[in-house]
Structures are given as structure tokens and as C-alpha cells.
Motif scaffolding. Structure first.
Motif, short mmCIF file in Angstrom:
data_model
loop_
_atom_site.label_atom_id
_atom_site.label_comp_id
_atom_site.label_asym_id
_atom_site.label_seq_id
_atom_site.Cartn_x
_atom_site.Cartn_y
_atom_site.Cartn_z
N ASP A 39 0.84 -1.21 0.00
CA ASP A 39 0.00 0.00 0.00
C ASP A 39 0.87 1.25 0.00
OD1 ASP A 39 -2.12 1.83 0.25
OD2 ASP A 39 -2.22 1.58 2.43
N PRO A 40 1.54 1.53 -1.12
CA PRO A 40 2.43 2.70 -1.15
C PRO A 40 1.71 4.02 -0.93
CG PRO A 40 2.35 1.62 -3.31
CD PRO A 40 1.55 0.79 -2.37
N ASP A 41 0.40 4.09 -1.20
CA ASP A 41 -0.34 5.33 -0.97
C ASP A 41 -0.44 5.67 0.52
OD1 ASP A 41 -0.71 5.61 -3.69
OD2 ASP A 41 -2.73 4.75 -3.67
N GLY A 42 -0.41 4.66 1.37
CA GLY A 42 -0.47 4.88 2.82
C GLY A 42 0.88 4.78 3.49
N LEU A 43 1.94 4.97 2.74
CA LEU A 43 3.30 4.72 3.23
C LEU A 43 3.64 5.50 4.49
CD1 LEU A 43 5.95 3.26 2.91
CD2 LEU A 43 6.68 5.04 1.33
N GLU A 44 3.32 6.78 4.55
CA GLU A 44 3.69 7.57 5.73
C GLU A 44 3.01 7.04 6.98
OE1 GLU A 44 6.22 9.63 6.05
OE2 GLU A 44 6.55 9.04 3.96
N ARG A 45 1.75 6.69 6.87
CA ARG A 45 1.02 6.11 8.01
C ARG A 45 1.64 4.79 8.43
NH1 ARG A 45 -3.12 2.86 6.98
NH2 ARG A 45 -3.48 3.89 4.99
N HIS A 46 1.95 3.95 7.45
CA HIS A 46 2.56 2.64 7.75
C HIS A 46 3.95 2.81 8.35
CE1 HIS A 46 -0.76 0.71 5.81
NE2 HIS A 46 -0.46 1.19 4.61
N ARG A 47 4.71 3.76 7.85
CA ARG A 47 6.07 3.99 8.36
C ARG A 47 6.04 4.38 9.83
NH1 ARG A 47 10.74 4.43 5.48
NH2 ARG A 47 9.72 4.92 3.54
N GLU A 48 5.08 5.22 10.22
CA GLU A 48 4.94 5.60 11.64
C GLU A 48 4.66 4.37 12.50
OE1 GLU A 48 2.03 8.71 12.04
OE2 GLU A 48 3.02 9.94 10.51
N THR A 49 3.77 3.51 12.02
CA THR A 49 3.45 2.27 12.75
C THR A 49 4.69 1.39 12.87
OG1 THR A 49 1.18 2.34 11.93
CG2 THR A 49 1.98 0.21 12.75
N LEU A 50 5.44 1.27 11.78
CA LEU A 50 6.65 0.43 11.79
C LEU A 50 7.65 0.93 12.81
CD1 LEU A 50 7.18 -0.05 7.95
CD2 LEU A 50 6.26 -1.71 9.58
N LEU A 51 7.85 2.23 12.89
CA LEU A 51 8.82 2.79 13.83
C LEU A 51 8.42 2.50 15.27
CD1 LEU A 51 9.62 6.19 12.08
CD2 LEU A 51 11.06 4.14 12.20
N VAL A 52 7.15 2.60 15.58
CA VAL A 52 6.67 2.30 16.93
C VAL A 52 6.87 0.82 17.24
CG1 VAL A 52 4.60 2.15 18.39
CG2 VAL A 52 5.04 4.21 17.04
N LEU A 53 6.48 -0.05 16.30
CA LEU A 53 6.58 -1.50 16.53
C LEU A 53 8.03 -1.97 16.68
CD1 LEU A 53 3.83 -2.76 14.06
CD2 LEU A 53 3.73 -2.77 16.56
N ILE A 54 8.93 -1.46 15.85
CA ILE A 54 10.33 -1.90 15.95
C ILE A 54 10.97 -1.37 17.23
CG2 ILE A 54 11.42 -0.07 14.57
CD1 ILE A 54 12.35 -3.80 14.52
N ALA A 55 10.61 -0.16 17.64
CA ALA A 55 11.13 0.39 18.90
C ALA A 55 10.66 -0.46 20.08
CB ALA A 55 10.71 1.84 19.07
N ASP A 56 9.40 -0.85 20.07
CA ASP A 56 8.86 -1.70 21.14
C ASP A 56 9.57 -3.05 21.18
OD1 ASP A 56 7.10 0.30 21.83
OD2 ASP A 56 5.33 -0.67 20.93
N LEU A 57 9.81 -3.62 20.01
CA LEU A 57 10.51 -4.91 19.96
C LEU A 57 11.94 -4.79 20.47
CD1 LEU A 57 9.54 -6.79 16.67
CD2 LEU A 57 9.49 -7.67 18.99
N LEU A 58 12.63 -3.74 20.07
CA LEU A 58 14.01 -3.55 20.53
C LEU A 58 14.07 -3.42 22.05
CD1 LEU A 58 15.59 -1.26 17.81
CD2 LEU A 58 16.48 -3.45 18.61
N ASP A 59 13.08 -2.74 22.62
CA ASP A 59 13.03 -2.60 24.08
C ASP A 59 12.75 -3.94 24.77
OD1 ASP A 59 13.57 0.10 23.96
OD2 ASP A 59 11.46 0.70 24.16
N ALA A 60 11.94 -4.78 24.14
CA ALA A 60 11.52 -6.04 24.76
C ALA A 60 12.54 -7.16 24.58
CB ALA A 60 10.18 -6.47 24.19
N LEU A 61 13.30 -7.13 23.50
CA LEU A 61 14.21 -8.23 23.20
C LEU A 61 15.52 -8.09 23.96
CD1 LEU A 61 13.64 -8.40 19.35
CD2 LEU A 61 12.81 -10.03 21.06
#
Length: 132
Positions: free
Chosen positions: A65-87
Motif C-alpha cells: 500500500d504505497p499510498d499509505g506509506l507515511e502512516r505505515h512507516r509511523e506504525t513500523l517505527l513504533v513497533l520496531i522500537a517496542d521490539l528492541l526494548d523487549a528483546l
């Protein structure tokens, strides 16, 4: 160079955001660049029930969904930060670093491979936890 794919009867594939389903055994030849995912690489929202799977699903959405890329990118940054904190494991943190590098260059298809590795890592960790 053309990409040749064979789909089994009923197998699904996403091409540039459109869901295709093979009727009978089907061969497809892609002559130019396209955003594609085979059915086995597609995850539904219901299947994204762990942190690594949620990251996979969000990455898949950013890819198809390249049209929603900015929205998806924000979600990705939150999810990867959470994973890095948990792992805690160095291997998992290295996978996250590799993932972040791919996301930074918008190589979402390759980042899905890192997500699969994180899902495998998470599965082993959860099984170990359940056995204890």
C-alpha cells in the motif's frame, strides 16, 4: 529479466495491491517491476497476534500500500522500537538493526525476511517460556 511464477489452483497472490487467485494451474511472467506477494507470504490481521507478527503485517501493508506509506512507516517505527526494548538476545537485536536499515531505504520486501526471522526467534522464546 522477467520473473516467472507458477501458481497452484486456488493459490492467491497480491500484485500492486490487487488480489489475484489462480483458476487451475497458472503460469505468470512479469515483464517489468511489480509489487507482489505470494499467498504464503500474506498475513491477515487476525494472524498478527504477537509483536513480531504485528511488525510483519505492518511491513506487508507498507509494501503493498504505497499510498499509505507515511502512516505505515509511523506504525513500523513504533513497533520496531517496542521490539528492541523487549528483546534481550543479541541475535534478535541484530535482526532488528538489519530490518531498520531495510526500512530506511524502503526495501519492504527484504524487510519481510527479517520479520520472518523475528517470528521464528519469538516462537522459540515463547515455546521455551511455556515449557518452564
Amino acid at each position: 529479466m522477467a520473473l516467472h511464477i507458477t501458481l497452484r489452483n486456488g493459490e492467491k497472490m497480491i500484485v500492486n495491491g490487487a488480489v489475484l487467485r489462480a483458476v487451475g494451474r497458472t503460469q505468470i511472467c512479469f515483464e517489468n517491476k511489480a509489487l507482489l506477494l505470494r499467498g504464503r507470504d500474506v498475513m491477515t490481521p487476525e494472524e498478527s497476534d504477537t509483536p513480531s507478527k504485528r511488525l510483519y503485517f505492518a511491513t506487508m501493508m507498507a509494501y503493498i500500500d504505497p499510498d499509505g506509506l507515511e502512516r505505515h512507516r509511523e506504525t513500523l517505527l513504533v513497533l520496531i522500537a517496542d521490539l528492541l526494548d523487549a528483546l534481550e538476545g543479541l541475535e534478535a537485536k541484530a535482526i532488528c538493526t538489519s530490518y531498520a536499515q531495510k526500512i530506511a531505504t524502503s526495501d519492504f520486501y527484504a524487510a519481510l525476511g527479517d520479520c520472518r526471522r523475528l517470528i521464528d526467534y519469538e516462537t522459540v522464546a515463547l515455546n521455551r517460556f511455556a515449557a518452564a
